[in-house]
Design an enzyme around this catalytic site. Structure first.
Site, PDB file in Angstrom:
ATOM      1  N   TYR A 119       7.560   7.641  17.380  1.00  0.00           N
ATOM      2  CA  TYR A 119       7.713   7.657  15.918  1.00  0.00           C
ATOM      3  C   TYR A 119       8.928   8.508  15.523  1.00  0.00           C
ATOM      4  CZ  TYR A 119       6.405   8.236  10.956  1.00  0.00           C
ATOM      5  OH  TYR A 119       6.394   8.250   9.575  1.00  0.00           O
TER       6      TYR A 119
ATOM      7  N   ARG B 105       0.842  -1.200   0.000  1.00  0.00           N
ATOM      8  CA  ARG B 105       0.000   0.000   0.000  1.00  0.00           C
ATOM      9  C   ARG B 105       0.879   1.253   0.000  1.00  0.00           C
ATOM     10  NH1 ARG B 105      -2.569   0.479   4.883  1.00  0.00           N
ATOM     11  NH2 ARG B 105      -1.465  -1.224   5.901  1.00  0.00           N
TER      12      ARG B 105
ATOM     13  N   SER C 145      11.662  10.138   7.244  1.00  0.00           N
ATOM     14  CA  SER C 145      10.542  11.077   7.374  1.00  0.00           C
ATOM     15  C   SER C 145      11.076  12.453   7.762  1.00  0.00           C
ATOM     16  CB  SER C 145       9.597  10.587   8.480  1.00  0.00           C
ATOM     17  OG  SER C 145       8.624  11.562   8.773  1.00  0.00           O
TER      18      SER C 145
ATOM     19  N   ASP D 139       6.958 -10.085   8.399  1.00  0.00           N
ATOM     20  CA  ASP D 139       6.991  -8.975   9.367  1.00  0.00           C
ATOM     21  C   ASP D 139       8.452  -8.547   9.519  1.00  0.00           C
ATOM     22  OD1 ASP D 139       7.124  -7.381  11.605  1.00  0.00           O
ATOM     23  OD2 ASP D 139       6.157  -8.827  12.955  1.00  0.00           O
TER      24      ASP D 139
ATOM     25  N   LYS E 180      12.421   7.326  13.574  1.00  0.00           N
ATOM     26  CA  LYS E 180      12.830   7.881  12.279  1.00  0.00           C
ATOM     27  C   LYS E 180      14.197   8.565  12.381  1.00  0.00           C
ATOM     28  CE  LYS E 180       9.434   6.483   9.817  1.00  0.00           C
ATOM     29  NZ  LYS E 180       9.619   5.586   8.660  1.00  0.00           N
TER      30      LYS E 180
ATOM     31  N   ILE F 222       2.462  12.868   2.988  1.00  0.00           N
ATOM     32  CA  ILE F 222       2.101  12.101   1.792  1.00  0.00           C
ATOM     33  C   ILE F 222       0.714  11.478   1.996  1.00  0.00           C
ATOM     34  CG2 ILE F 222       2.848  10.274   0.206  1.00  0.00           C
ATOM     35  CD1 ILE F 222       4.994  12.468   0.547  1.00  0.00           C
TER      36      ILE F 222
HETATM   37  P1  NAP Z   1       0.842   2.843   5.022  1.00  0.00           P
HETATM   38  O1  NAP Z   1      -0.032   3.426   3.976  1.00  0.00           O
HETATM   39  O2  NAP Z   1       0.317   2.672   6.391  1.00  0.00           O
HETATM   40  O3  NAP Z   1       1.431   1.455   4.482  1.00  0.00           O
HETATM   41  C1  NAP Z   1       2.288   0.729   5.315  1.00  0.00           C
HETATM   42  C2  NAP Z   1       2.887  -0.422   4.564  1.00  0.00           C
HETATM   43  O4  NAP Z   1       3.839  -1.068   5.425  1.00  0.00           O
HETATM   44  C3  NAP Z   1       1.875  -1.484   4.171  1.00  0.00           C
HETATM   45  O5  NAP Z   1       2.282  -2.040   2.948  1.00  0.00           O
HETATM   46  C4  NAP Z   1       1.977  -2.500   5.305  1.00  0.00           C
HETATM   47  O6  NAP Z   1       1.611  -3.826   4.934  1.00  0.00           O
HETATM   48  C5  NAP Z   1       3.480  -2.441   5.585  1.00  0.00           C
HETATM   49  N1  NAP Z   1       3.856  -2.884   6.927  1.00  0.00           N
HETATM   50  C6  NAP Z   1       3.398  -2.419   8.122  1.00  0.00           C
HETATM   51  N2  NAP Z   1       4.005  -3.078   9.132  1.00  0.00           N
HETATM   52  C7  NAP Z   1       4.838  -3.978   8.561  1.00  0.00           C
HETATM   53  C8  NAP Z   1       5.718  -4.963   9.064  1.00  0.00           C
HETATM   54  N3  NAP Z   1       5.861  -5.163  10.390  1.00  0.00           N
HETATM   55  N4  NAP Z   1       6.407  -5.724   8.189  1.00  0.00           N
HETATM   56  C9  NAP Z   1       6.269  -5.549   6.851  1.00  0.00           C
HETATM   57  N5  NAP Z   1       5.458  -4.634   6.315  1.00  0.00           N
HETATM   58  C10 NAP Z   1       4.747  -3.857   7.160  1.00  0.00           C
HETATM   59  O7  NAP Z   1       2.159   3.754   5.213  1.00  0.00           O
HETATM   60  P2  NAP Z   1       2.832   4.834   4.228  1.00  0.00           P
HETATM   61  O8  NAP Z   1       2.237   6.153   4.521  1.00  0.00           O
HETATM   62  O9  NAP Z   1       2.876   4.322   2.848  1.00  0.00           O
HETATM   63  O10 NAP Z   1       4.315   4.872   4.850  1.00  0.00           O
HETATM   64  C11 NAP Z   1       5.389   4.137   4.311  1.00  0.00           C
HETATM   65  C12 NAP Z   1       6.665   4.604   4.992  1.00  0.00           C
HETATM   66  O11 NAP Z   1       6.848   5.990   4.767  1.00  0.00           O
HETATM   67  C13 NAP Z   1       6.652   4.413   6.505  1.00  0.00           C
HETATM   68  O12 NAP Z   1       7.932   4.052   6.955  1.00  0.00           O
HETATM   69  C14 NAP Z   1       6.294   5.798   7.024  1.00  0.00           C
HETATM   70  O13 NAP Z   1       6.765   6.009   8.331  1.00  0.00           O
HETATM   71  C15 NAP Z   1       7.002   6.660   6.005  1.00  0.00           C
HETATM   72  N6  NAP Z   1       6.470   8.010   5.891  1.00  0.00           N
HETATM   73  C16 NAP Z   1       5.157   8.241   5.583  1.00  0.00           C
HETATM   74  C17 NAP Z   1       4.717   9.553   5.463  1.00  0.00           C
HETATM   75  C18 NAP Z   1       3.299   9.895   5.130  1.00  0.00           C
HETATM   76  O14 NAP Z   1       2.943  11.080   5.188  1.00  0.00           O
HETATM   77  N7  NAP Z   1       2.469   8.947   4.711  1.00  0.00           N
HETATM   78  C19 NAP Z   1       5.601  10.618   5.671  1.00  0.00           C
HETATM   79  C20 NAP Z   1       6.920  10.346   5.978  1.00  0.00           C
HETATM   80  C21 NAP Z   1       7.347   9.039   6.077  1.00  0.00           C
HETATM   81  P3  NAP Z   1       0.060  -4.354   4.992  1.00  0.00           P
HETATM   82  O15 NAP Z   1      -0.634  -3.733   3.807  1.00  0.00           O
HETATM   83  O16 NAP Z   1       0.168  -5.829   4.885  1.00  0.00           O
HETATM   84  O17 NAP Z   1      -0.492  -3.870   6.288  1.00  0.00           O
END
Ligand code: NAP
Length: 250
Positions: free
Chosen positions: A154, A11, A141, A59, A158, A187
C-alpha cells in the site's frame, strides 16, 4: 455545467468529494467498482447538494474500463473539467514485509497506481483537445511517506502517486492543466472500519495534533477549493488534509 470524473465515488472519501462538487453545482460522473446501490446513493446525495450526477461502473485497474469511463464522460458533457483519482484499495491482509506475497502487491499496484497513471494519461489527452482545459487531483495518503511495515505494498503504491503528481504537473503546466495531490490522514470510511479501535486509541494519544478522525467532507472541501480554481499559480502542489499528522514535533 462543468463535469468531474471521480473514481471510487460510491462510498467513503469519493462520495464526500462528489457531494462537495455537487454543492458547487458541478455534474459528477460517479465511478464505482461493484457497488451499484452505493453509487446510486451518491448520485442522489449530489443532486440534493445542488449538482447532478450519473453512475458509471468500471474497474480502474482495467484498460478497457478506463477508456469506457472517459468516453462516458465525453458522451455526456463533451468535456472533462476535473479528474479526481480517488479509488484505491487496502491490502486484504496486512502482512509483515518479510512475509508479504506478490499477489497482494500486484493487485494494489494495478488499482492504486497503474490505474490512476493511465487514467490520467487518457483524461489529459482529452483535456488537451478542450478549449477550457481541466485540472487533475490525486488522492494519495500519508502512507506516501509514513512507513507501515505491515502494508508495504500500500505504501509503495501511494508513494508512486506522489511522483505521478509531479510528472503530470511538469508535463501539462504549459498546456494550462494544473495537477494536485491531496494526502488524507486517518479518515473514517469503510476502509478504516476494521482498524477503528486501533486508531481511536492512537488519535486520543496524539497521533495528529488535531485530535479527531478526518471525514470524507474534509477531503471533499479541499477538492472543491481546487475545483473552484483557487490555486491558479500552483501545480504539483501537495495538500496535507491530515489534522497536522505530517508535522514533526519536539
Ligand atoms: P473505501 O471506503 O474503501 O471506498 C473505496 C471506493 O473505491 C469505493 O467507491 C469502491 O467502489 C472504489 N473502488 C475500489 N476498487 C476500485 C476499482 N478497481 N475501480 C474503481 N473503483 C474502485 O475507501 P476510502 O477510505 O474512501 O479511500 C478512498 C481513497 O483514499 C483510496 O485511494 C485510499 O487509499 C485513500 N485514503 C484513505 C484514507 C482513509 O483513512 N480512509 C487515508 C488516506 C488515503 P465500490 O463501492 O463499488 O466497491
Amino acid at each position: 455545467m462543468p463535469l468531474a470524473l471521480v473514481t471510487g465515488a460510491s462510498r467513503g472519501i469519493g462520495r464526500g468529494i462528489a457531494i462537495e462538487l455537487g454543492r458547487l453545482g458541478w455534474r459528477v460522473a460517479v465511478n464505482y467498482a461493484g457497488n451499484a446501490a452505493a453509487a446510486d446513493d451518491t448520485v442522489a446525495a449530489v443532486t440534493t447538494a445542488g449538482g447532478s450526477a450519473f453512475p458509471i461502473q468500471g474497474d480502474i485497474g482495467n484498460a478497457e474500463d478506463r477508456a469506457k469511463l472517459v468516453q462516458a464522460c465525453l458522451d455526456d458533457q463533451g468535456s472533462i473539467e476535473l479528474l479526481v483519482n480517488n479509488a484505491g484499495i487496502a491490502p486484504t491482509v496486512r502482512a509483515d514485509i518479510l512475509d508479504a506475497d506478490e499477489g497482494s502487491f500486484d493487485s494494489l499496484m494495478e488499482v492504486n497506481l497503474k490505474g490512476p497513471y493511465f487514467l490520467t494519461q487518457l483524461v489529459a489527452k482529452a483535456m488537451l483537445k478542450q478549449e477550457q482545459r481541466g485540472q487533475i487531483v490525486t488522492i494519495s495518503s500519508i502512507s506516501t511517506y509514513a512507513a507501515s511495515v505491515n502494508r508495504g505494498d500500500y505504501c509503495i503504491s501511494k508513494a508512486g502517486l506522489g511522483m505521478l503528481t509531479k510528472l503530470f504537473a511538469a508535463r501539462l503546466a504549459d498546456d494550462g492543466i494544473r495537477v494536485y495531490e491531496i494526502r488524507p490522514g486517518v479518515i473514517a470510511t469503510d476502509m478504516t472500519g476494521p482498524v477503528k479501535e486501533k486508531y481511536d486509541t492512537l488519535i486520543a494519544q496524539g497521533l495528529s495534533p488535531i485530535k479527531r478522525w478526518g471525514t470524507p467532507e474534509d477531503i471533499g472541501r479541499a477538492v472543491a477549493a481546487i475545483a473552484r480554481g483557487d490555486f491558479p499559480f500552483s501545480t504539483g502542489e501537495v495538500l496535507n488534509v491530515d489534522g497536522g499528522f505530517h508535522l514533526h514535533t519536539l
